[in-house]
Design a protein around this motif. Structure first.
Motif, short mmCIF file in Angstrom:
data_model
loop_
_atom_site.label_atom_id
_atom_site.label_comp_id
_atom_site.label_asym_id
_atom_site.label_seq_id
_atom_site.Cartn_x
_atom_site.Cartn_y
_atom_site.Cartn_z
N ALA A 19 29.16 55.74 53.27
CA ALA A 19 28.14 56.75 53.54
C ALA A 19 28.71 58.13 53.27
O ALA A 19 29.89 58.39 53.48
N LEU A 23 25.54 62.11 55.79
CA LEU A 23 24.82 61.02 56.45
C LEU A 23 25.51 60.62 57.75
O LEU A 23 24.85 60.36 58.76
N VAL A 24 26.82 60.61 57.74
CA VAL A 24 27.58 60.29 58.95
C VAL A 24 27.27 61.32 60.04
O VAL A 24 27.04 60.98 61.20
N GLU A 27 23.74 60.81 61.40
CA GLU A 27 23.71 59.64 62.30
C GLU A 27 24.32 60.00 63.65
O GLU A 27 23.79 59.63 64.70
N ARG A 28 25.42 60.74 63.64
CA ARG A 28 26.05 61.15 64.90
C ARG A 28 25.12 62.04 65.72
O ARG A 28 24.98 61.89 66.93
N LEU A 30 21.84 62.22 65.55
CA LEU A 30 20.70 61.44 66.04
C LEU A 30 21.11 60.57 67.23
O LEU A 30 20.34 60.41 68.18
N ALA A 31 22.31 60.02 67.18
CA ALA A 31 22.78 59.21 68.30
C ALA A 31 22.89 60.07 69.56
O ALA A 31 22.51 59.65 70.65
N PHE A 161 11.87 56.72 57.95
CA PHE A 161 12.36 55.63 58.80
C PHE A 161 11.27 54.60 59.01
O PHE A 161 11.52 53.40 58.91
#
Length: 171
Positions: A19, A23-24, A27-28, A30-31, A161
């Motif tokens: 990725a 993108l990483v 994702e972090r 969003l988490a 999504f």
């Protein structure tokens, strides 16, 4: 009787494409947002300030129902990405508590749609008001342009999504 053995899922045969760093980071972030928003204490605080006593699932259903015309329970479940039976159980309690009522579907009299009552509209409005106050405080230093861009990109991301739900995560 021997203890059950864990199921071992074989590793994918394809080597995943790494990725991108962006993108990483997305994702972090969003988490972190998911964790912050989904915390039980956060929900309890929202309910206390709004003067309501709803569990998280019921609150989500009310908020979604308030944002659209009356929907069939199955459509509401699809929008929430949950099983229809889950929504049906919650709707039963919300109806008992006076927040929603079922009305005939004008397109198919055998089906029903969910409509918020005045109490349901009031509750959804109070939840939105409290939530917006919190966002105003958190984002007070953001420019109107940055807020518009964030809103636009969030909607685009959620739409993507939803359109590709489950893609790329199958074993």
């Amino acid at each position: 009787m021997p203890a059950p053995q864990p199921t071992v899922v074989p590793a994918p045969t394809e080597v995943p494409v790494p990725a991108s760093p962006d993108l990483v980071e997305i994702e972090r972030a969003l988490a972190r947002v998911t964790h912050l928003v989904g915390r039980v204490r956060q929900h309890e605080r929202l309910m206390t300030v709004a003067g309501l006593s709803l569990d998280r699932a019921a609150a989500a259903i009310l908020r979604h129902a308030a944002e659209s015309d009356p929907l069939r329970p199955g459509m509401l479940a699809a929008r929430l990405s949950v099983e229809a039976s889950h929504v049906t159980r919650q709707l039963g309690q919300l109806e008992k508590d006076g927040y929603v009522r079922r009305v005939p579907d004008p397109e198919d009299r055998r089906a029903q749609r969910v409509r918020l009552t005045e109490a349901g509209l009031t509750a959804a409005g109070r939840m939105r008001e409290v939530s917006l106050r919190g966002m105003q405080v958190a984002l007070a230093d953001w420019s109107p342009e940055d807020l518009r861009l964030l809103a636009e990109l969030f909607h685009r991301m959620v739409d993507d999504f939803v359109a590709r739900a489950g893609a790329g995560i199958e074993p």
